[in-house]
Scaffold this motif. Sequence first.
Motif, mmCIF file in Angstrom:
data_model
loop_
_atom_site.group_PDB
_atom_site.id
_atom_site.type_symbol
_atom_site.label_atom_id
_atom_site.label_comp_id
_atom_site.label_asym_id
_atom_site.label_seq_id
_atom_site.Cartn_x
_atom_site.Cartn_y
_atom_site.Cartn_z
ATOM 1 N N LEU A 214 0.852 -1.192 0.000
ATOM 2 C CA LEU A 214 0.000 0.000 0.000
ATOM 3 C C LEU A 214 0.882 1.235 0.000
ATOM 4 O O LEU A 214 1.892 1.295 0.709
ATOM 5 N N ALA A 216 0.725 5.598 0.168
ATOM 6 C CA ALA A 216 -0.106 6.760 0.509
ATOM 7 C C ALA A 216 0.763 8.008 0.513
ATOM 8 O O ALA A 216 1.850 8.014 1.104
ATOM 9 N N THR A 226 -4.250 7.210 -2.025
ATOM 10 C CA THR A 226 -3.915 5.871 -1.556
ATOM 11 C C THR A 226 -4.035 4.873 -2.696
ATOM 12 O O THR A 226 -5.013 4.898 -3.456
ATOM 13 N N TRP A 228 -3.772 0.754 -3.083
ATOM 14 C CA TRP A 228 -3.641 -0.552 -2.423
ATOM 15 C C TRP A 228 -3.473 -1.598 -3.517
ATOM 16 O O TRP A 228 -4.376 -1.823 -4.315
#
Length: 410
Positions: A214, A216, A226, A228
């Motif tokens: 992930l 961010a 973000t 993922w």
Amino acid sequence: MSRSETTVIVVGAGPAGASLAYLLASRGIPVTLLERHHDFSREFRGEVLLPSGFEALREMGLHNIVTTIPHVVPTAFELYANGRPVFQVPFNADTFGSSPLTALSQPAFLKAIIERTRTLPHFRVELGVTVNELLRADGHVTGVALRGPSGDQTLHSDLVVGADGRNSIVRRACNLQAHKHGIDFDIVWFKTPLPEYIGDQAPFRAYFGRRHLLIAYPSADGFLQTAWIIHKGTYGELRRRGISEWIEEMAHHVTPDLATHLRAHKGSLTNPFLLSTVSDRVTHWSAPGALVIGDAAHTMSPVGAQGINIALRDVVVAANHLVPVLRQPRASQRIAAATEAIEHERTPELALMQRFQSIPPRLVMGHTVWAAAFRTMIPRLLQFEMVRRRAAATALPTFLFGHGDVRLQV
């Protein structure tokens, strides 16, 4: 059906198409830029400018645009493994020189380039038009048939450049075959308000562990972007479980401050969507009378944020080869030689970059014993300064600055 003519048609007003149109028009080459959208107020993904891309803009004389549009310069890179901090590296001149990593607003960036190009006498742009097919004569591409607000029309040219992304109509119409490089995966992509823990900082965070990844970072529009990264085909199951459950799944892989933030904003995610990634490269970049660049020639993995940067470097090389021949009359054979030279010059960097990009997903998300061992050992090893320096020296310069010297010569 109306008919018009130009020297070059550029299909697609993304970073590659808009900046190539600027370079050609500024060198006196008549160019028409075609874009199927009516404006640029939509979601973009490749918004991180690395030193390699910034230097390409500097070569074009467009680097000063960056400071006039919304942008964020991240302050540090923070790596976490299984939710625990591994190391933090400040983004400073020692690493990036005079070209800092920058998250920019791509809509504002494209608009600024086109507005600057509009001032040139050899430039025309048509927004809200769809290219339906390529025109051909004697085996050569001679233009495009398009549909726009004023109806159907044909536009003839000496060269058609496809800068129209991974689903390129030019690439498809020329039957340019592509080969995949690396593994495919999916990305759940969304924005939330900036979390309180950021304060006056702008950290670029990466979390890995338990076969998840992930990322961010603060975006240019004042949100937290973000991404993922998940295994191909697993998003359907996550979606069936509902937003609350997949937010909870993400929260298990990040630090408590980000986990709390994600849970607090699970009902107000901005622009959530699934991005199906692919890494490929066409075996030939051109056909008689046509050329593809940027994502149309090579769809880049999101690993290392290379897309916009590689595309801008394509543009510099393309201009070097195209401008001299396009200034000459009846240049079809010389144009063919120029497009082949562009491919020849760009392929080594593309091959190396896509090979580097394929490694992290295999290690972070792979099922093999070696991948599992990597996930166990690397957080411990990276706590040592010497290991971090050695790891950074292996691939970081290529990711940041590109491979090979790309300079504008026209």
